[in-house]
Design a protein around this motif. Structure first.
Motif, PDB file in Angstrom:
ATOM      1  N   ARG A 194      21.355 -12.201  18.813  1.00 36.27           N
ATOM      2  CA  ARG A 194      20.846 -11.381  17.708  1.00 36.27           C
ATOM      3  C   ARG A 194      21.414 -11.788  16.352  1.00 36.27           C
ATOM      4  NH1 ARG A 194      20.732  -5.208  20.145  1.00 36.27           N
ATOM      5  NH2 ARG A 194      19.333  -5.648  21.923  1.00 36.27           N
ATOM      6  N   GLN A 202      21.295 -14.688  15.084  1.00 42.14           N
ATOM      7  CA  GLN A 202      20.573 -15.826  14.549  1.00 42.14           C
ATOM      8  C   GLN A 202      19.799 -15.471  13.289  1.00 42.14           C
ATOM      9  OE1 GLN A 202      18.117 -17.271  17.800  1.00 42.14           O
ATOM     10  NE2 GLN A 202      19.522 -18.979  18.156  1.00 42.14           N
ATOM     11  N   SER A 203      19.625 -16.473  12.429  1.00 45.13           N
ATOM     12  CA  SER A 203      18.834 -16.289  11.220  1.00 45.13           C
ATOM     13  C   SER A 203      17.349 -16.329  11.565  1.00 45.13           C
ATOM     14  CB  SER A 203      19.153 -17.385  10.208  1.00 45.13           C
ATOM     15  OG  SER A 203      18.750 -18.653  10.724  1.00 45.13           O
ATOM     16  N   VAL A 204      16.493 -15.956  10.605  1.00 45.03           N
ATOM     17  CA  VAL A 204      15.037 -15.973  10.814  1.00 45.03           C
ATOM     18  C   VAL A 204      14.558 -17.388  11.105  1.00 45.03           C
ATOM     19  CG1 VAL A 204      12.804 -15.549   9.726  1.00 45.03           C
ATOM     20  CG2 VAL A 204      14.690 -13.943   9.370  1.00 45.03           C
ATOM     21  N   ILE A 223      15.397 -18.325  14.693  1.00 52.43           N
ATOM     22  CA  ILE A 223      14.504 -17.630  15.633  1.00 52.43           C
ATOM     23  C   ILE A 223      13.129 -18.293  15.637  1.00 52.43           C
ATOM     24  CG2 ILE A 223      13.287 -15.456  16.084  1.00 52.43           C
ATOM     25  CD1 ILE A 223      15.752 -14.010  14.946  1.00 52.43           C
ATOM     26  N   LYS A 224      12.665 -18.652  14.454  1.00 45.19           N
ATOM     27  CA  LYS A 224      11.373 -19.332  14.329  1.00 45.19           C
ATOM     28  C   LYS A 224      11.388 -20.661  15.081  1.00 45.19           C
ATOM     29  CE  LYS A 224       8.010 -20.753  10.836  1.00 45.19           C
ATOM     30  NZ  LYS A 224       7.744 -20.904   9.366  1.00 45.19           N
TER      31      LYS A 224
END
Length: 595
Positions: free
Chosen positions: A336, A338-340, A343-344
């Motif tokens: 959780r 992780q940056s956006v 995650i992308k």
């Protein structure tokens, strides 16, 4: 009239294929793409000759081949409505019906049953036959005898070498060994010669041809005969894909290698489940599904690509390592913190991870099943006996093991495989042993095996020793080419013996390697070989670019030999393209000969 459309439009296709390659080349190995597209366009032209909606009746042996070249989506887009199996006659379907068959007596018989069903139901159909790869006179004669000559349209689809992997091609003629060496039917050699000429149409003339064994010389002669008859034949002399040397290898030059137990993952998968046309069918007991699952096994499988050439014990440990890697990547994706952007990136990789996970699941289950199956028999004892035979040890232990297998009523193919291995390594069995094994096997399996002994003797797999026989040939080759290693490392192999668990280096691959190295050619004394020149030698390329060599096995080759050649290629900076009439292993080779 027989219509063969592909050859006449080759020049137009070649230009079109280059355009297709520019778009699709990244999606699939370039070498595979060109050959598949050529076969696909030829088949498309045949379908266009039959206007309207049509049904396709396919010989079961050709179904897997169709999956490689013309998948169902392609067929539907070309007007094919329904597909039927040739071995299930029916009067259902459309007005137009195409039969896709090999030129064999059995397939013609099934075709006639379909037409008989139509006659019973008074159905009038426009029937056409597509022969793969060509029609032979016998088929035409049978049609004429049944009153169909001129009433059924006939086409030829020149689908010969099927790309099963990025470096592996096969004619998929399962009866090749028996036809050539038992029935002495040489029709298959014409297909071999034509396939090489078609390969040269795409990739250029191969300057140097090595013929090893008697049938290899016949194939080269047939190549020249076909070129003389086919006035339209033309092959480029300089292309980016040009192959520098072609080695034609007659299977009877080395009968020992296919009889040995394969111990790479790919080889043992073939021994246990059977790999047909690049697919392995895993039973429901392995996959935990209601029906058997057909899995494609080639370089497109991310897990299989990593483990196929590894010794089976090493493959197991690699699967555990891959499982841990995947687990770590999934846990990383659930983090959780992780940056956006991270995650992308993980979401983008999800399809790849899922594909790898599914592949891992299949191969783990296959490995577990293989271990269970091998544990039923005494595999370690069998490997010890094979080592003893390879090392030319004719002791009491060997005789007792074979006797025990006969008394335990092991399968006929297993028994004949052991006795044939003994015969091939010893240059024939002693008359006393030959007669004894003959009596015991016939008592256990019935008098039908009188024919089996006759067939095995005819093709050279099982001989009775005589003063005229070359008793020491295999033993001499083992010494000359150093085929029996003293120490073998399965995790980090240093020679090709790893494909047989360190017992023995394949003779076929040792001969090919010696031939290409151009060193100590006197070691090949006693092996029939001829060198032909078809044109000027290729210009030397940069040292970093691997030399391309095509090896064509006539009579079949095992997947262990393919893996051994890949290993030699890595060590010698050579890109081997392996072609064969069909894939064989010890059991399939024997089963094709015995009754």
């Amino acid at each position: 009239t027989c219509i063969g459309l592909g050859r006449f439009f080759f020049a137009a296709y070649f230009g079109l294929l280059n355009a297709v390659m520019a778009v699709e080349g990244e999606a699939e190995n370039e070498f595979l793409q060109l050959m598949k597209q050529y076969a696909r366009y030829e088949f498309e032209d045949i379908l266009k000759e039959v206007e309207g909606t049509k049904d396709l009746v396919i010989q079961p042996e050709l179904m897997s081949i169709m999956d490689h070249v013309t998948p169902p989506k392609f067929l539907r887009s070309k007007g094919v409505d329904r597909m039927f199996r040739l071995d299930c006659p029916t009067d259902e379907g459309n007005h137009n019906r195409l039969f896709l068959i090999k030129p064999e007596m059995a397939s013609i018989h099934h075709l006639l049953l379909f037409i008989e069903e139509d006659r019973k139901s008074n159905a009038r159909r426009n029937n056409a036959i597509i022969y793969v790869p060509r029609m032979i006179y016998t088929c035409e004669h049978i049609l004429e005898q049944n009153g169909l000559h001129g009433l059924v349209r006939v086409f030829e689809w020149h689908l010969d070498l099927l790309p099963l992997d990025e470096d592996f091609l096969s004619l998929e003629v399962t009866s090749a060994f028996r036809s050539l060496y038992v029935d002495q039917d040489l029709c298959c050699l014409h297909t071999v010669a034509s396939s090489i000429l078609n390969f040269q149409r795409l990739y250029g003339v191969i300057p140097t041809v090595h013929a090893i064994g008697g049938l290899s010389t016949l194939v080269y002669q047939l190549m020249n005969n076909v070129k003389e008859v086919d006035l339209s034949y033309e092959a480029p002399t300089d292309t980016d894909h040009r192959v520098s040397e072609l080695i034609l290898f007659d299977r009877t030059t080395d009968l020992v290698s296919p009889l040995c137990s394969q111990l790479t993952y790919e080889g043992i998968l073939d021994d246990v489940f059977g790999i047909k046309s690049g697919f392995v069918e895993l039973p429901s007991s392995v996959t935990d599904r209601t029906k058997p699952v057909k899995v494609m096994v080639n370089f497109t499988d991310p897990v299989f690509r990593l483990i196929r050439s590894q010794h089976f014990s090493v493959a197991n440990s690699m699967l555990s390592h891959i499982a841990r890697e995947l687990d770590a990547k999934y846990k990383e994706g659930k983090d959780r913190s992780q940056s956006v952007a991270q995650i992308k990136e993980f979401v983008k990789r999800m399809p790849e991870l899922k594909t790898k996970h599914n592949s891992l699941s299949v191969h783990v289950k296959a490995c577990e099943s293989i271990v269970d199956i091998k544990n039923v028999g005494d595999i370690q004892k069998q490997l010890q006996i094979e080592r003893a035979l390879i090392e030319n040890y004719d002791g009491k232990e060997v005789t007792e093991f074979i006797d025990e297998c006969i008394h335990r009523q092991m399968t006929s193919s297993f028994l004949f495989r052991l006795v044939s291995l003994m015969s091939c390594t010893f240059g024939g069995l002693k008359s006393k042993n030959y007669q004894r094994y003959k009596q015991l096997i016939i008592q256990a399996g019935g008098h039908k095996h009188l024919t089996s002994f006759y067939n095995l003797k005819k093709c050279g797999l099982l001989q009775e020793h005589s003063p005229a026989s070359k008793g020491g040939h295999f033993k001499a080759m083992c010494k000359k080419l150093n085929l029996i290693p003293k120490n073998a490392n399965m995790e980090q192999p240093t020679d090709t013996s790893f494909v047989f668990g360190g017992i023995y280096k394949p003779l076929s691959c040792a001969i090919i390697n010696t031939l290409l190295q151009r060193k100590e050619l006197q070691l090949l004394e006693g092996i029939k070989r001829t060198v032909y020149q078809q044109g000027s030698s290729m210009r030397p390329s940069s040292t970093s670019s691997p030399k391309k060599v095509m090896v064509y096995f006539i009579g079949g080759c095992s997947l262990s030999e393919v893996n051994a050649l890949r290993f030699i290629g890595q060590k010698t900076n050579t890109h081997f393209i392996v072609a064969t009439t069909n894939i064989i292993n010890g059991n399939s080779l024997i089963e094709s000969v015995i009754v």
